[in-house]
Design a protein around this motif. Structure first.
Motif, PDB file in Angstrom:
ATOM      1  N   LEU A 130       0.833  -1.203   0.000  1.00  0.00           N
ATOM      2  CA  LEU A 130       0.000   0.000   0.000  1.00  0.00           C
ATOM      3  C   LEU A 130       0.868   1.254   0.000  1.00  0.00           C
ATOM      4  CD1 LEU A 130      -2.830   1.236   0.170  1.00  0.00           C
ATOM      5  CD2 LEU A 130      -2.677   1.077   2.663  1.00  0.00           C
ATOM      6  N   GLY A 131       1.920   1.254   0.813  1.00  0.00           N
ATOM      7  CA  GLY A 131       2.823   2.404   0.826  1.00  0.00           C
ATOM      8  C   GLY A 131       3.522   2.612  -0.503  1.00  0.00           C
ATOM      9  N   TYR A 132       3.879   1.516  -1.174  1.00  0.00           N
ATOM     10  CA  TYR A 132       4.528   1.604  -2.481  1.00  0.00           C
ATOM     11  C   TYR A 132       3.589   2.263  -3.490  1.00  0.00           C
ATOM     12  CZ  TYR A 132       6.952   0.038  -6.718  1.00  0.00           C
ATOM     13  OH  TYR A 132       7.596  -0.012  -7.930  1.00  0.00           O
ATOM     14  N   VAL A 133       2.332   1.828  -3.494  1.00  0.00           N
ATOM     15  CA  VAL A 133       1.368   2.381  -4.456  1.00  0.00           C
ATOM     16  C   VAL A 133       1.117   3.855  -4.182  1.00  0.00           C
ATOM     17  CG1 VAL A 133      -1.021   2.247  -5.253  1.00  0.00           C
ATOM     18  CG2 VAL A 133       0.275   0.149  -4.873  1.00  0.00           C
ATOM     19  N   LEU A 134       0.967   4.228  -2.903  1.00  0.00           N
ATOM     20  CA  LEU A 134       0.688   5.617  -2.570  1.00  0.00           C
ATOM     21  C   LEU A 134       1.887   6.517  -2.867  1.00  0.00           C
ATOM     22  CD1 LEU A 134      -1.232   5.240   0.820  1.00  0.00           C
ATOM     23  CD2 LEU A 134      -2.185   5.676  -1.449  1.00  0.00           C
ATOM     24  N   ALA A 135       3.095   6.005  -2.616  1.00  0.00           N
ATOM     25  CA  ALA A 135       4.292   6.837  -2.795  1.00  0.00           C
ATOM     26  C   ALA A 135       4.702   6.961  -4.252  1.00  0.00           C
ATOM     27  CB  ALA A 135       5.446   6.272  -1.971  1.00  0.00           C
ATOM     28  N   TYR A 136       4.520   5.892  -5.047  1.00  0.00           N
ATOM     29  CA  TYR A 136       5.061   5.880  -6.407  1.00  0.00           C
ATOM     30  C   TYR A 136       4.001   5.791  -7.486  1.00  0.00           C
ATOM     31  CZ  TYR A 136       9.239   4.852  -3.711  1.00  0.00           C
ATOM     32  OH  TYR A 136      10.253   4.901  -2.800  1.00  0.00           O
ATOM     33  N   GLY A 137       2.735   5.847  -7.122  1.00  0.00           N
ATOM     34  CA  GLY A 137       1.695   5.873  -8.144  1.00  0.00           C
ATOM     35  C   GLY A 137       1.864   7.077  -9.059  1.00  0.00           C
ATOM     36  N   ASN A 138       1.570   6.905 -10.335  1.00  0.00           N
ATOM     37  CA  ASN A 138       1.711   7.970 -11.349  1.00  0.00           C
ATOM     38  C   ASN A 138       3.162   8.420 -11.522  1.00  0.00           C
ATOM     39  OD1 ASN A 138      -1.082   8.084 -11.866  1.00  0.00           O
ATOM     40  ND2 ASN A 138      -1.398   9.495 -10.160  1.00  0.00           N
ATOM     41  N   PHE A 139       4.111   7.530 -11.220  1.00  0.00           N
ATOM     42  CA  PHE A 139       5.523   7.901 -11.373  1.00  0.00           C
ATOM     43  C   PHE A 139       5.864   8.115 -12.839  1.00  0.00           C
ATOM     44  CE2 PHE A 139       9.724   6.411 -12.627  1.00  0.00           C
ATOM     45  CZ  PHE A 139      10.539   7.250 -11.884  1.00  0.00           C
TER      46      PHE A 139
END
Length: 538
Positions: A267-276
């Motif tokens: 979940l943290g990965y998706v929130l931090a790097y989403g739309n990278f």
């Protein structure tokens, strides 16, 4: 840096967006939430009116947050960027525009709702002192985007673009184009792919979540005088858990922890790097955007770039993943979450990290302007490395067992004297193969190369790092030899640079090889010292 500013007359002082009056009070209340909760609990438990004290605390906190807007102004002149803040202790922070290295534009959820953004200017001095960083919180989203272009893209074409963009702004459309669009003059180098989410559980960032949640629950129970034995679900869960055998209890705790950490890390990965997205601007900058709830945009000047660093933590390396960071002047590596503004690629396939590094390095300009590399461009991220020989291998095992064996002997002696139980000694003995594997892996990670003007060095086991550093960015070499290194004929060569971590080591290499690397990396720099050493030996 304070004092009068010479040169052209600066522009008038400007205030931040008035909409920040809705942002800072909320931020201050959130920061003061534990103290406000303590006031409420203390006032209630003592028979007083705890809610009145809490309301008074909230009012003072909101007032303090609003004062930040009235006491903060900024101005941008052709030579400097200045921020003036403070009420009782007035401070003016002045940064020369030619010292600007990076510009971060961050938009938290509340910022995005109100069309605002926070701008943080990174310089060679402000990044080293937390209280002197130049931050503007908050500007309108369009003004923040234009300020980023104005501070980093200094060519006439860029200034013309800024002027046209500013003239085209209107209150009805204050938000810049979405992160997924490709603007004119930008080339996309990398974009977040759905398959990269599989690397999320192996980042282990969920361990931080476990600590935060555990600390919050512990403080809540302590401040609220909550008796967990009276909470039905907690009492029943503990009764069910206590009925298990010791082995089953350990297995259950490990399973629950692994699942929770894995889910939280993903979940943290998706929130931090989403739309990278990683793009290159025509004016010579790299632009990184990322984040779902909190949107962050970082811009790095390519002329400041001195190399790249690939990190492979043990778990991420097991699934052939890696992350990529920039080695750039004025931006220290390792700052901020997930290496802060230096990140070029989040945890992704190792082959993707090598490909992005190749794209970044192949277009990196020289110190005085663009200097495209000759084709075909070598692959410093995949080039074979020179191993460090059997002496370095013996040193790895000696250092590993030199710590483990004394601990094992001490535990055995204490058990023989009847002090601790036997299981600590058995555990330490069972970990001997792990120590051997760790030492062998540390040796396999060692390596170096010198290819096409780049120094490549690799080291580490729990976190394997591979640094590709431009030799023209090296400002000095240090050869260090400890007592044990001298006996083994080894040395540690340190390349000093103004970029990234400031120094990068080639560890436990033969002395002759260390001197060869330094001489070939910076021709002529060591000649006076080598000639002097030769004359002394004669």
């Amino acid at each position: 840096m304070t004092g009068p500013v010479s040169g052209p007359a600066p522009t008038d002082w400007r205030r931040l967006s008035p909409r920040m009056l809705l942002v800072h009070p909320v931020q201050e209340v959130v920061r003061a939430a534990p103290a406000l909760l303590g006031l409420l609990v203390a006032g209630t438990s003592s028979g007083g009116k705890g809610h009145l004290w809490t309301l008074a605390g909230v009012g003072l906190t909101v007032l303090f947050g609003m004062l930040r807007w009235f006491t903060t102004t900024y101005r941008i002149s052709p030579e400097h960027v200045q921020v003036r803040r403070g009420l009782l202790n007035r401070k003016v922070l002045t940064v020369p525009r030619d010292r600007v290295r990076t510009v971060d534009v961050t938009s938290h959820v509340l910022h995005r709702v109100l069309g605002l953004a926070r701008v943080e200017v990174g310089t060679g001095t402000s990044d080293r002192r937390h209280d002197s960083r130049l931050k503007l919180d908050a500007l309108s989203a369009a003004e923040a985007a234009n300020l980023r272009v104005e501070l980093l893209h200094r060519s006439p074409a860029a200034q013309s673009t800024v002027a046209q963009s500013s003239a085209a702004q209107s209150p009805a459309s204050p938000v810049p184009p979405p992160a997924g669009s490709t603007l004119a003059g930008e080339t996309e180098l990398a974009r977040m792919r759905p398959g990269w989410v599989r690397f999320g559980p192996f980042t282990m960032s969920g361990l931080v979540t476990v600590g935060v949640v555990g600390g919050f629950v512990s403080r809540l129970v302590s401040e609220g005088n909550i008796d967990l034995d009276r909470v039905g679900p907690v009492r029943e869960t503990w009764r069910w858990f206590s009925a298990m055998s010791l082995a089953l209890e350990i297995a259950t705790v490990v399973l629950v922890l692994v699942v929770f950490v894995g889910v939280a890390s993903t979940l943290g990965y998706v929130l931090a790097y989403g739309n990278f997205r990683l793009t290159r601007h025509a004016e010579g900058t790299l632009h990184v955007t990322r984040g779902l709830l909190t949107r962050r945009a970082t811009t790095i000047e390519e002329r400041r770039l001195r190399g790249v660093e690939v990190d492979e933590p043990l778990l991420l390396r097991a699934v052939r993943g890696a992350r990529l960071s920039a080695v750039t002047t004025g931006l220290r590596s390792g700052q901020g979450g997930q290496r802060g503004g230096s990140m070029l690629l989040p945890p992704a396939p190792r082959a993707e990290a090598a490909a992005v590094a190749r794209l970044v390095l192949s277009h990196a300009p020289g110190a005085t302007g663009p200097a495209p590399l000759t084709a075909p461009f070598p692959e410093p991220l995949t080039a074979p490395l020179i191993p460090h020989g059997p002496a370095a291998l013996r040193r790895r095992f000696t250092r590993a067992f030199g710590v483990h064996v004394p601990i094992l002997v001490a535990l055995l002696l204490l058990w023989a004297l009847g002090e601790p139980p036997l299981w600590p000694w058995l555990t330490a003995a069972a970990l001997l193969p792990v120590t051997a594997l760790l030492a062998a892996d540390r040796y396999r990670s060692l390596g170096h190369a010198l290819t096409s003007g780049y120094l490549v060095t690799r080291w580490g086991s729990l976190v394997r790092r591979r640094v590709v550093l431009r030799c023209d960015g090296v400002i000095g070499w240090t050869v260090e030899r400890s007592f044990f290194q001298r006996r083994a004929g080894l040395a540690t060569l340190t390349a000093t640079t103004a970029a990234g971590g400031q120094s990068y080591q080639v560890r436990d290499v033969e002395l002759a090889e260390a001197l060869r690397l330094a001489t070939a990396g910076t021709p002529g720099l060591l000649d006076p010292f080598l000639q002097r050493a030769g004359s002394v030996s004669q």
